[in-house]
Design a protein around this motif. Structure first.
Motif, PDB file in Angstrom:
ATOM      1  N   GLU A  35      -0.144   5.320   1.009  1.00 13.21           N
ATOM      2  CA  GLU A  35       0.180   3.974   1.478  1.00 13.21           C
ATOM      3  C   GLU A  35       0.892   3.167   0.395  1.00 13.21           C
ATOM      4  O   GLU A  35       1.847   2.442   0.667  1.00 13.21           O
ATOM      5  CB  GLU A  35      -1.107   3.269   1.899  1.00 13.21           C
ATOM      6  CG  GLU A  35      -0.881   1.883   2.469  1.00 13.21           C
ATOM      7  CD  GLU A  35      -2.177   1.238   2.890  1.00 13.21           C
ATOM      8  OE1 GLU A  35      -2.195   0.010   3.062  1.00 13.21           O
ATOM      9  OE2 GLU A  35      -3.183   1.961   3.036  1.00 13.21           O
ATOM     10  N   ASN A  83       4.632   1.532   0.566  1.00 10.86           N
ATOM     11  CA  ASN A  83       4.918   0.122   0.273  1.00 10.86           C
ATOM     12  C   ASN A  83       5.873  -0.027  -0.909  1.00 10.86           C
ATOM     13  O   ASN A  83       6.702  -0.942  -0.939  1.00 10.86           O
ATOM     14  CB  ASN A  83       3.613  -0.627  -0.012  1.00 10.86           C
ATOM     15  CG  ASN A  83       2.690  -0.667   1.185  1.00 10.86           C
ATOM     16  OD1 ASN A  83       3.143  -0.701   2.331  1.00 10.86           O
ATOM     17  ND2 ASN A  83       1.388  -0.663   0.927  1.00 10.86           N
ATOM     18  N   ALA A 106       1.780 -10.889   2.261  1.00 13.14           N
ATOM     19  CA  ALA A 106       1.414  -9.515   1.904  1.00 13.14           C
ATOM     20  C   ALA A 106      -0.103  -9.438   1.792  1.00 13.14           C
ATOM     21  O   ALA A 106      -0.720 -10.281   1.134  1.00 13.14           O
ATOM     22  CB  ALA A 106       2.075  -9.094   0.591  1.00 13.14           C
ATOM     23  N   ARG A 110      -4.536  -5.314   0.347  1.00 11.66           N
ATOM     24  CA  ARG A 110      -4.395  -3.861   0.208  1.00 11.66           C
ATOM     25  C   ARG A 110      -2.946  -3.484  -0.100  1.00 11.66           C
ATOM     26  O   ARG A 110      -2.685  -2.625  -0.954  1.00 11.66           O
ATOM     27  CB  ARG A 110      -4.868  -3.177   1.489  1.00 11.66           C
ATOM     28  CG  ARG A 110      -4.866  -1.659   1.413  1.00 11.66           C
ATOM     29  CD  ARG A 110      -5.331  -1.047   2.728  1.00 11.66           C
ATOM     30  NE  ARG A 110      -5.339   0.393   2.673  1.00 11.66           N
ATOM     31  CZ  ARG A 110      -6.353   1.125   2.263  1.00 11.66           C
ATOM     32  NH1 ARG A 110      -7.455   0.528   1.849  1.00 11.66           N
ATOM     33  NH2 ARG A 110      -6.292   2.443   2.245  1.00 11.66           N
ATOM     34  N   GLU A 111      -2.008  -4.101   0.585  1.00 14.05           N
ATOM     35  CA  GLU A 111      -0.595  -3.808   0.329  1.00 14.05           C
ATOM     36  C   GLU A 111      -0.219  -4.158  -1.109  1.00 14.05           C
ATOM     37  O   GLU A 111       0.500  -3.407  -1.777  1.00 14.05           O
ATOM     38  CB  GLU A 111       0.280  -4.602   1.311  1.00 14.05           C
ATOM     39  CG  GLU A 111       1.765  -4.430   1.080  1.00 14.05           C
ATOM     40  CD  GLU A 111       2.610  -5.325   1.977  1.00 14.05           C
ATOM     41  OE1 GLU A 111       3.831  -5.328   1.816  1.00 14.05           O
ATOM     42  OE2 GLU A 111       2.017  -6.026   2.828  1.00 14.05           O
ATOM     43  N   TYR A 112      -0.704  -5.278  -1.587  1.00 13.78           N
ATOM     44  CA  TYR A 112      -0.345  -5.728  -2.936  1.00 13.78           C
ATOM     45  C   TYR A 112      -0.871  -4.776  -4.002  1.00 13.78           C
ATOM     46  O   TYR A 112      -0.118  -4.297  -4.865  1.00 13.78           O
ATOM     47  CB  TYR A 112      -0.899  -7.138  -3.166  1.00 13.78           C
ATOM     48  CG  TYR A 112      -0.651  -7.672  -4.556  1.00 13.78           C
ATOM     49  CD1 TYR A 112       0.588  -8.205  -4.897  1.00 13.78           C
ATOM     50  CD2 TYR A 112      -1.650  -7.641  -5.523  1.00 13.78           C
ATOM     51  CE1 TYR A 112       0.821  -8.693  -6.177  1.00 13.78           C
ATOM     52  CE2 TYR A 112      -1.425  -8.127  -6.797  1.00 13.78           C
ATOM     53  CZ  TYR A 112      -0.196  -8.656  -7.120  1.00 13.78           C
ATOM     54  OH  TYR A 112       0.029  -9.131  -8.387  1.00 13.78           O
ATOM     55  N   THR A 121      -2.148  -1.648  -3.813  1.00 13.88           N
ATOM     56  CA  THR A 121      -1.661  -0.271  -3.756  1.00 13.88           C
ATOM     57  C   THR A 121      -0.244  -0.175  -4.319  1.00 13.88           C
ATOM     58  O   THR A 121       0.100   0.799  -5.003  1.00 13.88           O
ATOM     59  CB  THR A 121      -1.684   0.246  -2.316  1.00 13.88           C
ATOM     60  OG1 THR A 121      -0.980  -0.667  -1.449  1.00 13.88           O
ATOM     61  CG2 THR A 121      -3.107   0.399  -1.811  1.00 13.88           C
ATOM     62  N   THR A 122       0.572  -1.190  -4.061  1.00 11.61           N
ATOM     63  CA  THR A 122       1.926  -1.198  -4.618  1.00 11.61           C
ATOM     64  C   THR A 122       1.903  -1.395  -6.127  1.00 11.61           C
ATOM     65  O   THR A 122       2.660  -0.744  -6.862  1.00 11.61           O
ATOM     66  CB  THR A 122       2.755  -2.314  -3.961  1.00 11.61           C
ATOM     67  OG1 THR A 122       2.651  -2.213  -2.542  1.00 11.61           O
ATOM     68  CG2 THR A 122       4.211  -2.201  -4.351  1.00 11.61           C
ATOM     69  N   GLN A 161      -2.667  -4.964   9.029  1.00 11.78           N
ATOM     70  CA  GLN A 161      -3.619  -4.210   8.222  1.00 11.78           C
ATOM     71  C   GLN A 161      -3.464  -2.728   8.531  1.00 11.78           C
ATOM     72  O   GLN A 161      -2.988  -2.332   9.595  1.00 11.78           O
ATOM     73  CB  GLN A 161      -5.049  -4.661   8.514  1.00 11.78           C
ATOM     74  CG  GLN A 161      -5.288  -6.124   8.247  1.00 11.78           C
ATOM     75  CD  GLN A 161      -5.175  -6.461   6.773  1.00 11.78           C
ATOM     76  OE1 GLN A 161      -5.494  -5.635   5.922  1.00 11.78           O
ATOM     77  NE2 GLN A 161      -4.711  -7.652   6.460  1.00 11.78           N
ATOM     78  N   TYR A 162      -3.894  -1.892   7.599  1.00 14.21           N
ATOM     79  CA  TYR A 162      -3.739  -0.454   7.720  1.00 14.21           C
ATOM     80  C   TYR A 162      -5.090   0.235   7.713  1.00 14.21           C
ATOM     81  O   TYR A 162      -6.077  -0.287   7.207  1.00 14.21           O
ATOM     82  CB  TYR A 162      -2.893   0.096   6.573  1.00 14.21           C
ATOM     83  CG  TYR A 162      -1.468  -0.374   6.599  1.00 14.21           C
ATOM     84  CD1 TYR A 162      -0.507   0.321   7.316  1.00 14.21           C
ATOM     85  CD2 TYR A 162      -1.094  -1.529   5.932  1.00 14.21           C
ATOM     86  CE1 TYR A 162       0.797  -0.114   7.352  1.00 14.21           C
ATOM     87  CE2 TYR A 162       0.215  -1.967   5.962  1.00 14.21           C
ATOM     88  CZ  TYR A 162       1.159  -1.248   6.672  1.00 14.21           C
ATOM     89  OH  TYR A 162       2.442  -1.699   6.696  1.00 14.21           O
TER      90      TYR A 162
END
Length: 250
Positions: free
Chosen positions: A6, A10, A27, A30-32, A34-35, A176-177
């Motif tokens: 993930e 991203n 954002a 989780r997106e922030y 993990t990136t 959300q993922y």
């Protein structure tokens, strides 16, 4: 492994034209993170050639060409990602802008103090007002450094917070993922990564809830009907006993 997949997805989206310098929108947490994890790993990988060159030439100067190029290239995407993370918790991007302004003024004041000290020592003027100004600029730079560090801590805490549910003034809530969906044995879970459940699961949940309500209502109706029937039978028995007693008296 799902976190790395993930994060890599991203990370690749940061280099697209839509998100490379996109300071609007939101954002998720989780997106922030993990990136950021993938950015940290890529920085380590990019620094390997610089380390190899430094060990081979054995120069006093630190060679960091590849790291510098990558840092310049990733600066805007990482900055815009932090803006969108602050928007997700309802905070303005001015927190980061104020941090940059304070850091710039701090560097100017410290550099001015260093330059004033060098000029004073090289010319050997020994001027008191130059020394006093140098000390004042140095103290002012240290104060700004404390302020800048405090702002960094505040922004870091903001990035750890959970995003606001629903839309806010910065846009719609991010998707959300990896949402786990409980389903029946005959119903397959949703295969998509986004927060979308399969239709059959939702239908089964709705039907089960309706069936439970119907069962409860049917039980209540049966209890009410049985109580009414018992009351009617009791009234009939009372009437029969009263009529029999009247006949015996006659």
């Amino acid at each position: 492994m799902d976190v790395f997949k993930e994060g890599w997805k991203n990370y690749k989206s940061l280099w697209t034209a839509e998100k490379y310098a996109c300071f609007k929108g939101r954002a998720s947490r989780r997106e922030y993170w993990t990136t950021i994890l993938i950015i940290f790993i890529t920085e380590l990988l990019v620094s390997i050639p610089d380390t190899i060159v430094n060990l081979s030439i054995r120069s006093a100067t630190n060679f960091s060409l590849f790291s510098t190029i990558y840092g310049i290239a990733i600066f805007l995407p990482a900055l815009s990602l932090t803006f969108r993370r602050l928007h997700d918790v309802g905070r303005s991007g001015w927190w980061i802008i104020s941090e940059c302004i304070v850091a710039a003024v701090m560097m100017i004041s410290l550099c001015s103090a260093v330059i004033a000290g060098i000029v004073n020592n090289s010319l050997r003027m020994g001027l008191c007002f130059v020394d006093a100004g140098m000390i004042s600029l140095a103290l002012f730079g240290l104060l700004l450094a404390i302020v800048c560090f405090s702002i960094q801590i505040i922004v870091f805490v903001f990035t750890l917070l959970k995003g606001q549910t629903g839309p806010n003034k910065y846009g719609e809530a991010p998707v959300q993922y990896k949402v786990v969906i409980l389903s029946d044995d005959n119903c397959k879970p949703a295969e998509e990564e986004k927060c979308e459940c399969s239709p059959c699961c939702c239908q089964n949940e709705e039907v089960s809830s309706v069936d439970e309500n119907d069962e409860v209502s049917s039980v209540d109706e049966n209890e009410e009907s049985s109580s009414v029937a018992e009351k009617e039978e009791a009234e009939k028995q009372d009437d029969a006993t009263s009529t029999s007693s009247e006949k015996e008296e006659e």
